[in-house]
Write a protein that holds these residues in place. Structure first.
Motif, short mmCIF file in Angstrom:
data_model
loop_
_atom_site.label_atom_id
_atom_site.label_comp_id
_atom_site.label_asym_id
_atom_site.label_seq_id
_atom_site.Cartn_x
_atom_site.Cartn_y
_atom_site.Cartn_z
N ARG A 50 103.42 -44.99 -18.61
CA ARG A 50 104.02 -45.99 -18.34
C ARG A 50 104.85 -46.99 -19.16
N TYR A 51 104.86 -46.59 -20.18
CA TYR A 51 105.41 -47.32 -21.28
C TYR A 51 107.01 -47.79 -21.24
N PRO A 52 107.52 -48.81 -21.63
CA PRO A 52 109.10 -49.18 -21.45
C PRO A 52 109.80 -48.10 -22.10
N ALA A 54 109.81 -44.92 -20.60
CA ALA A 54 109.46 -43.58 -20.26
C ALA A 54 110.57 -43.00 -19.51
N ARG A 55 110.77 -41.71 -19.61
CA ARG A 55 111.83 -41.20 -18.93
C ARG A 55 111.57 -39.44 -19.05
N CYS A 56 112.06 -38.49 -18.29
CA CYS A 56 111.90 -37.05 -18.51
C CYS A 56 113.18 -36.82 -19.43
N ALA A 147 95.35 -38.30 -24.77
CA ALA A 147 96.12 -39.37 -26.01
C ALA A 147 95.09 -39.58 -27.10
N ARG A 148 95.68 -39.54 -28.22
CA ARG A 148 95.00 -39.64 -29.38
C ARG A 148 95.31 -41.04 -30.11
N ILE A 149 94.40 -41.70 -30.70
CA ILE A 149 94.69 -42.97 -31.59
C ILE A 149 93.98 -42.47 -32.81
N VAL A 182 105.13 -50.39 -33.75
CA VAL A 182 105.02 -49.04 -33.31
C VAL A 182 104.93 -47.91 -34.13
N ILE A 183 103.75 -47.42 -34.16
CA ILE A 183 103.25 -46.23 -35.04
C ILE A 183 103.52 -44.89 -34.34
N GLY A 184 104.37 -44.29 -35.17
CA GLY A 184 104.75 -42.97 -34.35
C GLY A 184 106.13 -42.81 -33.92
N THR A 185 106.79 -41.76 -34.31
CA THR A 185 108.49 -41.82 -34.15
C THR A 185 108.80 -40.05 -33.61
N GLY A 186 107.71 -39.81 -32.48
CA GLY A 186 107.89 -38.56 -31.51
C GLY A 186 108.82 -38.89 -30.50
N SER A 187 108.66 -38.23 -29.29
CA SER A 187 109.36 -38.41 -28.17
C SER A 187 108.95 -39.73 -27.52
N SER A 188 107.60 -40.03 -27.52
CA SER A 188 107.38 -41.37 -26.79
C SER A 188 107.84 -42.43 -27.80
N GLY A 189 107.56 -42.61 -29.01
CA GLY A 189 108.05 -43.62 -30.04
C GLY A 189 109.43 -43.76 -29.87
N ILE A 190 110.48 -42.48 -29.95
CA ILE A 190 111.64 -42.81 -29.67
C ILE A 190 112.27 -43.46 -28.36
N GLN A 191 111.60 -43.34 -27.55
CA GLN A 191 111.96 -43.92 -26.34
C GLN A 191 111.48 -45.44 -26.13
N VAL A 192 110.32 -45.77 -26.64
CA VAL A 192 109.78 -47.09 -26.51
C VAL A 192 110.28 -47.92 -27.49
N GLN A 207 107.03 -45.28 -39.50
CA GLN A 207 107.35 -43.71 -39.60
C GLN A 207 106.59 -42.80 -40.64
N ARG A 208 106.05 -41.67 -40.31
CA ARG A 208 105.61 -41.11 -41.17
C ARG A 208 106.44 -39.76 -41.40
N THR A 209 106.87 -39.10 -40.36
CA THR A 209 107.89 -38.00 -40.40
C THR A 209 109.13 -38.52 -39.52
N PRO A 210 110.17 -38.38 -40.19
CA PRO A 210 111.46 -38.55 -39.12
C PRO A 210 111.58 -37.76 -38.36
N THR A 379 101.24 -42.00 -30.72
CA THR A 379 100.82 -41.05 -31.96
C THR A 379 100.48 -39.89 -31.10
N GLY A 380 100.97 -39.78 -29.82
CA GLY A 380 100.79 -38.37 -29.28
C GLY A 380 99.48 -37.84 -28.85
N PHE A 381 99.27 -36.64 -28.70
CA PHE A 381 98.11 -36.19 -27.71
C PHE A 381 97.33 -35.01 -28.63
N ASP A 382 96.01 -34.76 -28.17
CA ASP A 382 95.63 -33.28 -28.60
C ASP A 382 95.96 -32.34 -27.53
P1 NAP Z 1 104.26 -36.74 -30.83
O1 NAP Z 1 105.45 -35.56 -30.61
O2 NAP Z 1 102.97 -35.92 -31.12
O3 NAP Z 1 104.58 -37.76 -31.93
C1 NAP Z 1 103.51 -38.58 -32.48
C2 NAP Z 1 103.96 -39.40 -33.52
O4 NAP Z 1 103.07 -40.21 -34.12
C3 NAP Z 1 104.70 -38.62 -34.85
O5 NAP Z 1 105.80 -39.20 -35.44
C4 NAP Z 1 103.50 -38.46 -35.86
O6 NAP Z 1 103.89 -38.42 -37.19
C5 NAP Z 1 102.91 -39.77 -35.62
N1 NAP Z 1 101.38 -39.90 -36.01
C6 NAP Z 1 100.45 -39.58 -35.61
N2 NAP Z 1 99.38 -39.87 -36.26
C7 NAP Z 1 99.93 -40.77 -37.15
C8 NAP Z 1 99.08 -41.44 -38.07
N3 NAP Z 1 97.81 -41.33 -38.27
N4 NAP Z 1 99.80 -42.16 -38.96
C9 NAP Z 1 101.16 -42.41 -38.84
N5 NAP Z 1 101.92 -41.83 -37.82
C10 NAP Z 1 100.99 -40.96 -37.20
O7 NAP Z 1 103.79 -37.41 -29.65
P2 NAP Z 1 104.56 -38.14 -28.37
O8 NAP Z 1 105.81 -38.76 -29.00
O9 NAP Z 1 103.90 -38.74 -27.40
O10 NAP Z 1 105.30 -36.73 -27.77
C11 NAP Z 1 104.35 -35.71 -27.30
C12 NAP Z 1 105.10 -34.57 -26.30
O11 NAP Z 1 105.14 -35.29 -25.13
C13 NAP Z 1 106.71 -34.59 -26.69
O12 NAP Z 1 106.66 -33.65 -27.79
C14 NAP Z 1 107.16 -34.13 -25.36
O13 NAP Z 1 106.75 -32.59 -25.05
C15 NAP Z 1 106.19 -35.07 -24.69
N6 NAP Z 1 107.16 -36.23 -24.08
C16 NAP Z 1 108.25 -36.06 -23.29
C17 NAP Z 1 108.99 -37.10 -23.18
C18 NAP Z 1 109.91 -36.78 -22.29
O14 NAP Z 1 110.33 -36.05 -21.65
N7 NAP Z 1 111.10 -37.79 -22.72
C19 NAP Z 1 108.54 -38.51 -23.42
C20 NAP Z 1 107.24 -38.66 -24.26
C21 NAP Z 1 106.46 -37.33 -24.55
P3 NAP Z 1 103.90 -36.91 -37.73
O15 NAP Z 1 105.34 -36.31 -37.27
O16 NAP Z 1 104.06 -37.08 -39.21
O17 NAP Z 1 102.67 -36.12 -37.38
#
Ligand code: NAP
Length: 554
Positions: A50-52, A54-56, A147-149, A182-192, A207-210, A379-382
């Motif tokens: 439910r983060y600010p 969040a969208r599909c 979810a993984r911290i 904010v730690i992490g720049t995947g889909s969730s980070g890029i939205q929040v 940001q670790r990986t752009p 930081t994403g999920f297992d």
């Molecule tokens: P994610 O894609 O796994 O991204 C996690 C981010 O956290 C990455 O930038 C990662 O860096 C970073 N990270 C992880 N461990 C770290 C650490 N120890 N120190 C620093 N940075 C760290 O997770 P997510 O953004 O939650 O997205 C997961 C998936 O959920 C998406 O790919 C998508 O399928 C789905 N999702 C969809 C939507 C949507 O529909 N719009 C929105 C959110 C999520 P590294 O790349 O270096 O590992």
């Protein structure tokens, strides 16, 4: 062996999109079915995330159930890309419309599932110590639900607030006047991140990986867009299922990027960039198979970053360079790169200045102390296997699923695993799942499982389990398909690379259209690769059936 019938025919774990449809379907077929859900309401991933912002990132007209014509006609999506609250309203509407809640046990986490060979049923144990017996167990636990911290040094000393995007507080959070990291720049980070930049006093992006991201260009849906979809839903759905690799309709190019001139490529990429969404990745047909073709798309995005971000050093730090574009899930954003032009946003490049430790008032990097009032982990999920591994699942001879999968998940069709009779996974590893419009894949799995249970019931067969050889062939095939693409070139969560110690194996199957055909062929060939039996004792450990025709996956 006990003759006592278990209290349930089917236990379903999880009340997200998969669990709800599974329940609806099985109940209509007369199976005594119950869903167990850890949350206090329906929604699965859309309940927790439910983060600010969040969208599909799949367009809303496609990100919905197709199983009921009435449902798809009566529900009206308001935006091209639906927000989390709107999707959650939709899921609640479905639960109410089909009267599903009465068969869902909320606030019930399943800790263990054991196949009781004596009685030949599954015994589930809840966090509260309750035991439930069921003939069949269906894991509808989701691919991105664990979810993984990360284990950062000093995190326990932090005095500020800690959040994870994947488990956001329901009451919302006020970040006004706060220094937020904010730690992490995947889909969730890029939205929040763009939303947080508007709210916080100062935002630090660690940001670790752009990541590559394309603009969503979200907008309200017009009446004519909605009418066009609703008027042609049957054909659109058929096309998505049977004629696409992703289960989502895009404007699929039929030509190679390398056969186009530089001007033609620029024109195509620009047009798609302007239109917005993940359609960008289908600009040419070889972007995921040819590195030189892929480079042209990656460079186009890097040019856009340089154009949008005013500070050239910052633009370069935001530019991905060490993996092919699209091999990590492409992100779809609203004003992500623009956000870095704001005076209250700083990028901390962890590649240059890693976090050494978290301290009580912030994060200490190799260069400085960054004072923070709150840390948001994006930081994403297992992914894919995490939610299954979190349950102590043991099959025949007490074998644990997580042990079996230690070197990577092994399944047949992503639906079942040898040694675990009558246990199904919806969108399990080895199926298109996260590399598809997941609702399309969920519906297919639910229908396949329901048909399978009907097949067993109508023939007085009670058990089904894949053979080891069918599973081996399938795992090999999943890898072969992945290796014919650029996907394995990225250290992505598809590969398990985001979890320290997790086996690096490409987990999803690439290709919805082909996958569905294979699943149908398996059934037509008499459940090729499965053992079907009237009793558990007929299931033999490494049994292969020499009489069976082997379905050709190629
Ligand atoms: P994610 O894609 O796994 O991204 C996690 C981010 O956290 C990455 O930038 C990662 O860096 C970073 N990270 C992880 N461990 C770290 C650490 N120890 N120190 C620093 N940075 C760290 O997770 P997510 O953004 O939650 O997205 C997961 C998936 O959920 C998406 O790919 C998508 O399928 C789905 N999702 C969809 C939507 C949507 O529909 N719009 C929105 C959110 C999520 P590294 O790349 O270096 O590992």
């Amino acid at each position: 062996m006990s003759n006592k019938k278990p209290s349930l025919d089917v236990a379903v774990i999880g009340a997200g999109f998969a669990g709800l449809y599974m329940l609806h379907k099985l109940r209509a077929m007369g199976f005594r079915t119950r869903v167990f859900e850890a949350a206090d309401d329906v929604g699965g991933t859309w309940y927790w995330n439910r983060y600010p912002g969040a969208r599909c990132d799949v367009e809303s007209m496609q990100y919905s159930y197709s199983f009921s014509e009435d449902l798809q006609q009566e529900w009206t999506w308001t935006e091209r890309f639906a927000t989390q609250p709107e999707i959650l309203r939709y899921i609640n509407h479905v639960a109410d419309r089909f009267g599903l809640r009465s068969d869902i046990q909320f606030k019930t986490r399943i800790d263990a599932a054991r196949f009781d060979e004596g009685g030949s049923f599954w015994r589930l144990t809840t966090g509260g110590g309750e035991s439930i017996d069921a003939s069949y167990c269906i894991m509808a636990t989701g691919c991105l639900s664990n979810a993984r911290i990360p284990d950062l040094r000093g995190l326990a000393d932090f005095r500020g607030a800690i959040f994870h995007t994947g488990s956001w507080p329901h009451e919302g959070v006020d970040f006004a006047g706060k220094r937020v990291g904010v730690i992490g720049t995947g889909s969730s980070g890029i939205q929040v991140i763009p939303e947080m930049a508007k709210q916080a006093k100062h935002l630090y992006v660690f940001q670790r990986t752009p990541n590559f991201t394309v603009p969503a260009r979200n907008a309200p849906l017009t009446q004519s867009e909605v009418a066009n979809w609703k008027g042609n839903y049957a054909e659109h759905r058929r096309f998505a299922r049977e004629a696409t690799r992703s289960g989502t309709i895009y404007d699929f190019a039929k030509t190679s990027a390398l056969l186009a001139s530089e001007e033609e490529r620029a024109h195509e990429y620009s047009a798609r960039w302007k239109k917005g969404g993940a359609n960008f990745m289908h600009a040419f047909n070889d972007l995921l198979t040819d590195e030189r073709a892929n480079d042209t798309a990656a460079e186009f995005v890097r040019e856009r970053i340089r154009e949008i971000v005013k500070d050239p050093t910052l633009a370069e730090a935001l530019s991905p360079r060490d993996y092919p574009i699209f091999t990590k899930r492409i992100c779809v954003d609203t004003d992500y790169y623009e956000t870095f032009n704001r005076p209250n946003v700083s990028l901390i490049n962890l590649r240059k200045t890693p976090i050494e430790t978290i301290v009580e008032n912030g994060a200490r990097t190799a260069e400085s102390l960054i004072e923070l009032d709150a840390i948001i982990f994006a930081t994403g999920f297992d992914a894919i296997t995490g939610a299954l591994d979190a349950i102590d699942i043991s099959g025949r001879e007490g074998k644990q699923l997580r042990e079996k999968w230690r070197s990577g998940p092994r399944s047949y069709l992503g639906l079942m695993s040898a040694g675990f009779p009558n246990l199904f996974t919806v969108t399990g590893p080895g199926s298109p799942s996260v590399l598809s419009n997941v609702i399309v894949s969920i519906e297919q799995h639910v229908d396949w499982i329901a048909d399978c249970l009907e097949h067993l019931r109508s023939r007085n067969l009670a058990f089904i389990e894949p053979t080891v050889s069918a599973e081996d062939r399938w795992v090999e095939h999943v890898n072969e398909v992945a290796n014919s693409t650029l996907y394995p070139r990225a250290a992505s969560w598809y590969m398990g690379a985001n979890i320290p110690g997790k086996a690096r194996v490409f987990m999803p199957y690439i290709g919805v259209d082909k996958y569905r055909q294979i699943c149908r062929d398996v059934v037509s060939a008499g459940y090729d690769g499965f053992i079907l039996a009237p009793n558990a004792s007929s299931l033999q450990p490494s049994m292969t059936n020499p009489l069976q025709i082997e379905t050709n996956f190629d």
